[in-house]
Motif scaffolding. Structure first.
Motif, PDB file in Angstrom:
ATOM      1  N   LEU A 253      -0.440   8.138  -0.836  1.00 38.34           N
ATOM      2  CA  LEU A 253      -1.345   9.149  -0.267  1.00 38.34           C
ATOM      3  C   LEU A 253      -2.256   8.538   0.786  1.00 38.34           C
ATOM      4  O   LEU A 253      -2.535   9.171   1.805  1.00 38.34           O
ATOM      5  CB  LEU A 253      -2.192   9.798  -1.373  1.00 38.34           C
ATOM      6  N   LEU A 254      -2.711   7.310   0.566  1.00 38.97           N
ATOM      7  CA  LEU A 254      -3.568   6.665   1.558  1.00 38.97           C
ATOM      8  C   LEU A 254      -2.768   6.330   2.814  1.00 38.97           C
ATOM      9  O   LEU A 254      -3.261   6.492   3.930  1.00 38.97           O
ATOM     10  CB  LEU A 254      -4.205   5.404   0.978  1.00 38.97           C
ATOM     11  N   ALA A 255      -1.530   5.892   2.638  1.00 38.02           N
ATOM     12  CA  ALA A 255      -0.681   5.630   3.802  1.00 38.02           C
ATOM     13  C   ALA A 255      -0.439   6.912   4.595  1.00 38.02           C
ATOM     14  O   ALA A 255      -0.450   6.910   5.827  1.00 38.02           O
ATOM     15  CB  ALA A 255       0.647   5.019   3.359  1.00 38.02           C
TER      16      ALA A 255
ATOM     17  N   SER B 263      -9.471   9.855   5.574  1.00 35.59           N
ATOM     18  CA  SER B 263      -8.928   8.997   4.519  1.00 35.59           C
ATOM     19  C   SER B 263      -9.630   9.218   3.188  1.00 35.59           C
ATOM     20  O   SER B 263      -9.088   8.881   2.126  1.00 35.59           O
ATOM     21  CB  SER B 263      -9.065   7.521   4.904  1.00 35.59           C
ATOM     22  N   LEU B 264     -10.831   9.792   3.214  1.00 34.11           N
ATOM     23  CA  LEU B 264     -11.659   9.829   2.007  1.00 34.11           C
ATOM     24  C   LEU B 264     -11.082  10.656   0.862  1.00 34.11           C
ATOM     25  O   LEU B 264     -11.165  10.227  -0.296  1.00 34.11           O
ATOM     26  CB  LEU B 264     -13.072  10.294   2.361  1.00 34.11           C
ATOM     27  N   PRO B 265     -10.512  11.859   1.088  1.00 39.19           N
ATOM     28  CA  PRO B 265      -9.931  12.559  -0.061  1.00 39.19           C
ATOM     29  C   PRO B 265      -8.858  11.744  -0.780  1.00 39.19           C
ATOM     30  O   PRO B 265      -8.800  11.727  -2.022  1.00 39.19           O
ATOM     31  CB  PRO B 265      -9.351  13.833   0.569  1.00 39.19           C
ATOM     32  N   ALA B 266      -8.008  11.037  -0.009  1.00 43.46           N
ATOM     33  CA  ALA B 266      -6.987  10.194  -0.638  1.00 43.46           C
ATOM     34  C   ALA B 266      -7.634   9.056  -1.419  1.00 43.46           C
ATOM     35  O   ALA B 266      -7.208   8.725  -2.533  1.00 43.46           O
ATOM     36  CB  ALA B 266      -6.041   9.645   0.427  1.00 43.46           C
ATOM     37  N   LEU B 267      -8.666   8.448  -0.862  1.00 38.04           N
ATOM     38  CA  LEU B 267      -9.355   7.370  -1.561  1.00 38.04           C
ATOM     39  C   LEU B 267     -10.043   7.870  -2.833  1.00 38.04           C
ATOM     40  O   LEU B 267     -10.056   7.180  -3.858  1.00 38.04           O
ATOM     41  CB  LEU B 267     -10.383   6.723  -0.628  1.00 38.04           C
TER      42      LEU B 267
ATOM     43  N   TYR C  25      -1.031  14.738  -0.255  1.00 38.21           N
ATOM     44  CA  TYR C  25      -2.133  14.701   0.700  1.00 38.21           C
ATOM     45  C   TYR C  25      -1.769  15.628   1.842  1.00 38.21           C
ATOM     46  O   TYR C  25      -0.610  15.628   2.308  1.00 38.21           O
ATOM     47  CB  TYR C  25      -2.361  13.290   1.245  1.00 38.21           C
ATOM     48  N   ALA C  26      -2.718  16.420   2.304  1.00 41.61           N
ATOM     49  CA  ALA C  26      -2.449  17.328   3.427  1.00 41.61           C
ATOM     50  C   ALA C  26      -3.661  17.396   4.341  1.00 41.61           C
ATOM     51  O   ALA C  26      -4.800  17.456   3.874  1.00 41.61           O
ATOM     52  CB  ALA C  26      -2.097  18.723   2.927  1.00 41.61           C
ATOM     53  N   LYS C  27      -3.396  17.364   5.619  1.00 38.93           N
ATOM     54  CA  LYS C  27      -4.420  17.574   6.634  1.00 38.93           C
ATOM     55  C   LYS C  27      -4.035  18.820   7.426  1.00 38.93           C
ATOM     56  O   LYS C  27      -2.920  18.917   7.941  1.00 38.93           O
ATOM     57  CB  LYS C  27      -4.513  16.376   7.570  1.00 38.93           C
TER      58      LYS C  27
ATOM     59  N   LEU D 137       0.833  -1.205   0.000  1.00 40.00           N
ATOM     60  CA  LEU D 137       0.000   0.000   0.000  1.00 40.00           C
ATOM     61  C   LEU D 137       0.870   1.258   0.000  1.00 40.00           C
ATOM     62  O   LEU D 137       0.600   2.222  -0.724  1.00 40.00           O
ATOM     63  CB  LEU D 137      -0.935  -0.018   1.206  1.00 40.00           C
ATOM     64  N   ARG D 138       1.929   1.256   0.783  1.00 37.32           N
ATOM     65  CA  ARG D 138       2.820   2.428   0.840  1.00 37.32           C
ATOM     66  C   ARG D 138       3.498   2.682  -0.504  1.00 37.32           C
ATOM     67  O   ARG D 138       3.702   3.833  -0.895  1.00 37.32           O
ATOM     68  CB  ARG D 138       3.861   2.236   1.931  1.00 37.32           C
TER      69      ARG D 138
END
Length: 308
Positions: free
Chosen positions: A100-102, A130-134, A197-199, A94-95
């Motif tokens: 991005l999901l990781a 997790s949803l934006p990455a998914l 990906y950013a939070k 996955l990584r």
């Protein structure tokens, strides 16, 4: 059929189904007085805050093995809904294929919570980080809906509005990610891929998000943007993809005009939900600034490579 445990008047009865079909039959029989539970991290906070009443029955999914694990199935990476966020963060496949999901899994809550919280629970909340990455990975969701299974695009499920009623029997079994959507780390035959990906939270770590953004795409050999995927959410905002910016950026020169276009369109299209911690306007501008900054970094990285 499984028997219930913990049936005193002060505690919910806990049921232990052996498979997904049995779990759905229990939910169908027990109705709105029962909830599915796995890690239980979100449910626990809702109960403690009195945001949701404690149910009379808990359907414990921990023994449903078909909802666990990460592996390839055909041309897709399949992730069981009971896979913990910590396992998503650590899994080497996955990584490598969906970093991005990781990264999203790493950014959710504290390590102790990630060891319990499941990817499925984060998804079915409909506002999980997790949803934006998914979404930018074109994720599909596999559901057990009563006695049948069905698959739908995560974007479609969010767009239609998740069924949050207490009577819903639907159970998320698996998340599927198309491997052809993953970044090819070995070469750049179709251009240079990028992904971010950013939070953004009120402090650096272990807090609910104000804004989450994800952006992927590539810059082809002619210096044009291809396959741009953009998603944003955060807080109480249901994440979504943004088809108009994606369409207008397709084939556009990878330059400052593209960065300005992305910023303007996201300001126009992103409609975040406010809360006591941040206004909708603040969230809107933050999402636009973060996404534009990420695209600018991707373009600059390509420029430095050419100069080198």
């Amino acid at each position: 059929m499984s028997e219930a445990t913990g049936t005193s008047a002060s505690t919910p009865a806990v049921w232990h189904p052996r498979d997904a079909g049995e779990a759905c039959r229990l939910k169908e029989r027990l109705g709105s007085g029962a909830v599915y539970v796995a890690g239980g991290t979100l449910l626990r906070t809702q109960w403690e805050a009195a945001a949701r009443p404690e149910p009379r029955h808990l359907i414990d999914l921990s023994g449903v093995q078909e909802m666990r694990g990460i592996g390839t199935e055909g041309e897709e990476l399949a992730i069981g809904a009971l896979t913990t966020l910590a396992a998503c963060r650590r899994d080497p496949l996955l990584r490598a294929r969906f970093p991005l999901l990781a990264e999203a899994a790493r950014a959710i809550a504290a390590p102790s919570v990630r060891n319990l919280a499941t990817l499925g629970g984060n998804i079915v909340s409909a506002v999980g980080d997790s949803l934006p990455a998914l979404l930018v990975c074109d994720a599909r969701l596999v559901w057990r809906d009563g006695r049948a299974e069905r698959t739908e695009e995560a974007a479609d499920w969010l767009e239609q509005g998740p069924d949050g009623t207490e009577d819903s029997v639907r159970l998320l079994l698996q998340v599927r990610l198309p491997l052809d959507a993953a970044a090819d780390e070995g070469g750049e035959a179709d251009g240079r891929p990028f992904g971010f990906y950013a939070k953004i939270g009120r402090r650096e770590a272990f807090v609910p998000s104000l804004v989450t953004t994800a952006l992927t795409g590539r810059i082809d050999r002619d210096g044009r943007l291809r396959g741009v995927r953009l998603a944003a959410g955060g807080g109480k905002t249901v994440p979504r993809r943004f088809p108009l910016p994606e369409a207008l950026l397709e084939g556009a020169p990878a330059d400052d005009d593209a960065v300005r276009l992305l910023h303007r369109l996201l300001l126009e299209q992103y409609e975040p939900a406010p809360d006591p911690f941040a206004s909708a306007e603040y969230r809107k501008r933050t999402a636009a600034n973060v996404a534009a900054s990420h695209l600018w970094q991707a373009i600059r990285a390509g420029g430095r490579r050419k100069e080198g």
